[in-house]
Design a protein around this motif. Structure first.
Motif, PDB file in Angstrom:
ATOM      1  N   LEU A  60       0.823  -1.215   0.000  1.00  0.00           N
ATOM      2  CA  LEU A  60       0.000   0.000   0.000  1.00  0.00           C
ATOM      3  C   LEU A  60       0.853   1.261   0.000  1.00  0.00           C
ATOM      4  CD1 LEU A  60      -2.889  -0.868   2.507  1.00  0.00           C
ATOM      5  CD2 LEU A  60      -2.944  -0.934   0.009  1.00  0.00           C
ATOM      6  N   GLY A  61       2.022   1.193   0.637  1.00  0.00           N
ATOM      7  CA  GLY A  61       2.898   2.362   0.717  1.00  0.00           C
ATOM      8  C   GLY A  61       3.830   2.515  -0.460  1.00  0.00           C
ATOM      9  N   GLU A 258      -5.030  15.450   2.637  1.00  0.00           N
ATOM     10  CA  GLU A 258      -4.429  14.603   3.662  1.00  0.00           C
ATOM     11  C   GLU A 258      -5.199  14.719   4.977  1.00  0.00           C
ATOM     12  OE1 GLU A 258      -0.040  13.773   3.480  1.00  0.00           O
ATOM     13  OE2 GLU A 258      -0.010  15.851   2.766  1.00  0.00           O
ATOM     14  N   PHE A 259      -5.090  13.631   5.772  1.00  0.00           N
ATOM     15  CA  PHE A 259      -5.745  13.566   7.074  1.00  0.00           C
ATOM     16  C   PHE A 259      -4.733  13.819   8.179  1.00  0.00           C
ATOM     17  CE2 PHE A 259      -8.252  10.853   4.307  1.00  0.00           C
ATOM     18  CZ  PHE A 259      -9.554  11.119   4.683  1.00  0.00           C
ATOM     19  N   PHE A 260      -5.223  14.248   9.328  1.00  0.00           N
ATOM     20  CA  PHE A 260      -4.393  14.273  10.531  1.00  0.00           C
ATOM     21  C   PHE A 260      -5.298  14.159  11.750  1.00  0.00           C
ATOM     22  CE2 PHE A 260      -5.410  18.653   9.517  1.00  0.00           C
ATOM     23  CZ  PHE A 260      -5.643  19.281  10.741  1.00  0.00           C
ATOM     24  N   LEU A 306      -5.447   4.101   5.495  1.00  0.00           N
ATOM     25  CA  LEU A 306      -4.532   2.950   5.572  1.00  0.00           C
ATOM     26  C   LEU A 306      -3.197   3.285   4.900  1.00  0.00           C
ATOM     27  CD1 LEU A 306      -6.559  -0.330   4.874  1.00  0.00           C
ATOM     28  CD2 LEU A 306      -5.272   0.252   6.923  1.00  0.00           C
ATOM     29  N   LYS A 307      -3.273   3.869   3.712  1.00  0.00           N
ATOM     30  CA  LYS A 307      -2.056   4.220   2.973  1.00  0.00           C
ATOM     31  C   LYS A 307      -1.267   5.292   3.718  1.00  0.00           C
ATOM     32  CE  LYS A 307      -4.100   3.070  -1.516  1.00  0.00           C
ATOM     33  NZ  LYS A 307      -4.600   3.603  -2.809  1.00  0.00           N
ATOM     34  N   LEU A 308      -1.990   6.210   4.358  1.00  0.00           N
ATOM     35  CA  LEU A 308      -1.330   7.254   5.136  1.00  0.00           C
ATOM     36  C   LEU A 308      -0.532   6.633   6.277  1.00  0.00           C
ATOM     37  CD1 LEU A 308      -0.904  10.228   5.941  1.00  0.00           C
ATOM     38  CD2 LEU A 308      -3.056  10.092   7.195  1.00  0.00           C
ATOM     39  N   PHE A 309      -1.127   5.667   6.978  1.00  0.00           N
ATOM     40  CA  PHE A 309      -0.417   4.986   8.057  1.00  0.00           C
ATOM     41  C   PHE A 309       0.824   4.276   7.522  1.00  0.00           C
ATOM     42  CE2 PHE A 309      -4.269   5.031  10.889  1.00  0.00           C
ATOM     43  CZ  PHE A 309      -3.646   5.642  11.948  1.00  0.00           C
TER      44      PHE A 309
END
Length: 411
Positions: A60-61, A258-260, A306-309
């Motif tokens: 995913l990354g 993007e999320f935070f 998920l990808k962000l993690f």
């Protein structure tokens, strides 16, 4: 379509360092994934249970495999591409939430290791932690940010014994912030928005009630405070800052789309960083109660998180890899190697690299004081390995940096 693959005992499904973007599910048999602990250099193994996924983070990354997957007894696995994984499991609430919590815990564990190496007091409580954040912003003359943290502190701890100190700090910071605001021009909100078409759903009128606007320097999340909100950036940029030994260190700049704040939502832990508006910003703010409903109703959002993690885990492990190097020259050389990995080059045959970083930036990545960093960098300058300018550095031959790391760490 996903493929059913049979593996005989002793075979290797993939090696550490491979660029293999398949995701696997163990159907039958026994598979062990093994890696080397970056701090102790000792082998670490984990047995995959029947029905479990493996190879998810690197797939995913989109980064090289971090571990080697070895077949211990004859096994059967289902192998799928990232696209197939997304198609099949994006709407599976159980699978997605389990992965989110596992990755959140892994990221939190890496943060704690990094904090330990940086000699941060891990026993610090939330109240004293927020106070240190406010003082760090005051010391940096980040007046708006300081005033916001002071206000958050007073709301959360109205009977604190530090009330007089905090009020005095707030009054000074707030007055100076207002003075600077009057002197600055009234710039408008950055019109740059998320380019990811999967996030266009959030532009619908139904989401307008979640929209929040922030002024330059305004604090959105304060490190150490409990988390009950997470955010999606619609417009502008958000800066991530962490307080280390009484000083604020820049971690990252997040952009639209993007999320935070999602980590605290998942594991009920205090905020791990301060997030503030880098210019005018608009975010969508979601609470803890509708988190699962949101991501399950919008499968692409869950996958993006998920990808962000995956990306943050990889980035933090890369940082940790630098911090455990004892030789300062090798540590700084590894910083340049990391920067080289992060920045694509137009001509791979060109060994010279220019990085838009300062001595302060390099010191941050290396976990060293600016004085030590400056002395060690001057050794590189003396040997003509780098050139230092006001806001950039040139590495004359990136392969020299790789050789220094290899020689002094035996990696």
């Amino acid at each position: 379509m996903p493929k059913v693959c049979s593996y005989s005992k002793g075979s290797i499904i993939y090696f550490s360092g491979d660029r293999d973007e398949r995701i696997f599910i163990l159907q039958k048999g026994c598979v062990v994934v093994s890696t080397v602990d970056m701090e102790s250099n000792l082998p670490v193994t984990e047995q995959i249970k029947t029905g479990e996924f493996f190879g998810v983070k690197s797939a995913l990354g989109h980064f090289p495999r971090e571990e080697t997957a070895t077949v211990i007894m004859d096994s059967v696995c289902v192998a799928m591409t990232v696209q197939e994984f997304e198609s099949i499991f994006s709407s599976n609430k159980t699978v997605i939430m389990k992965m989110l919590r596992v990755f959140s815990n892994q990221l939190r564990a890496i943060h704690k290791k990094i904090e330990s190496i940086l000699n941060k007091d891990l026993s610090i409580n939330q109240e004293s932690g927020m106070l240190s954040v406010a003082k760090a912003f005051f010391q940096d003359e980040s007046w708006r940010s300081c005033a916001d943290v002071c206000m958050n502190y007073l709301k959360r701890y109205p009977k604190t014994e530090n009330k007089e100190t905090i009020i005095k700090m707030y009054n000074t910071a707030n007055a100076r912030a207002k003075h600077l605001s009057q002197l600055s021009s009234n710039s408008s909100l950055n019109d740059e928005t998320a380019s990811d078409t999967s996030l266009k759903i959030f532009e619908l009128p139904a989401f307008s009630r979640f929209a929040k606007k922030y002024e330059p320097g305004q604090v959105i999340i304060t490190e150490f405070e409990p988390g009950d909100r997470f955010y999606l950036i619609q417009k502008g940029n958000v800066q991530l800052v962490k307080c280390v030994n009484g000083q604020n260190k820049n971690l990252d700049i997040l952009k639209p789309g993007e999320f935070f704040g999602e980590m605290a939502i998942l594991d009920n832990s205090p905020r791990s960083a301060t997030c503030l508006a880098a210019g005018h910003v608009q975010c969508l703010e979601f609470n803890k109660e509708n988190f699962e409903i949101l991501i399950m109703g919008n499968p692409q959002i869950a996958l993006n998180i998920l990808k962000l993690f995956c990306k943050r885990i990889y980035d933090q492990k890369r940082r940790f890899k630098i911090l455990v190097i004892k030789d300062y020259q090798a540590r700084l050389a590894e910083v340049f190697c990391m920067l080289d990995e992060m920045n694509a080059v137009s001509n791979p045959n060109d060994r010279q690299r220019r990085f838009n970083v300062t001595i302060q930036d390099v010191a941050h990545w290396a976990g060293l004081s600016q004085e030590i960093t400056r002395d060690e960098l001057n050794r590189f300058v003396s040997s003509r390995k780098i050139e230092i300018f006001e806001s950039s550095m040139i590495v004359t031959n990136i392969n020299d940096m790789k050789r220094i790391v290899d020689t002094k760490t035996n990696r």
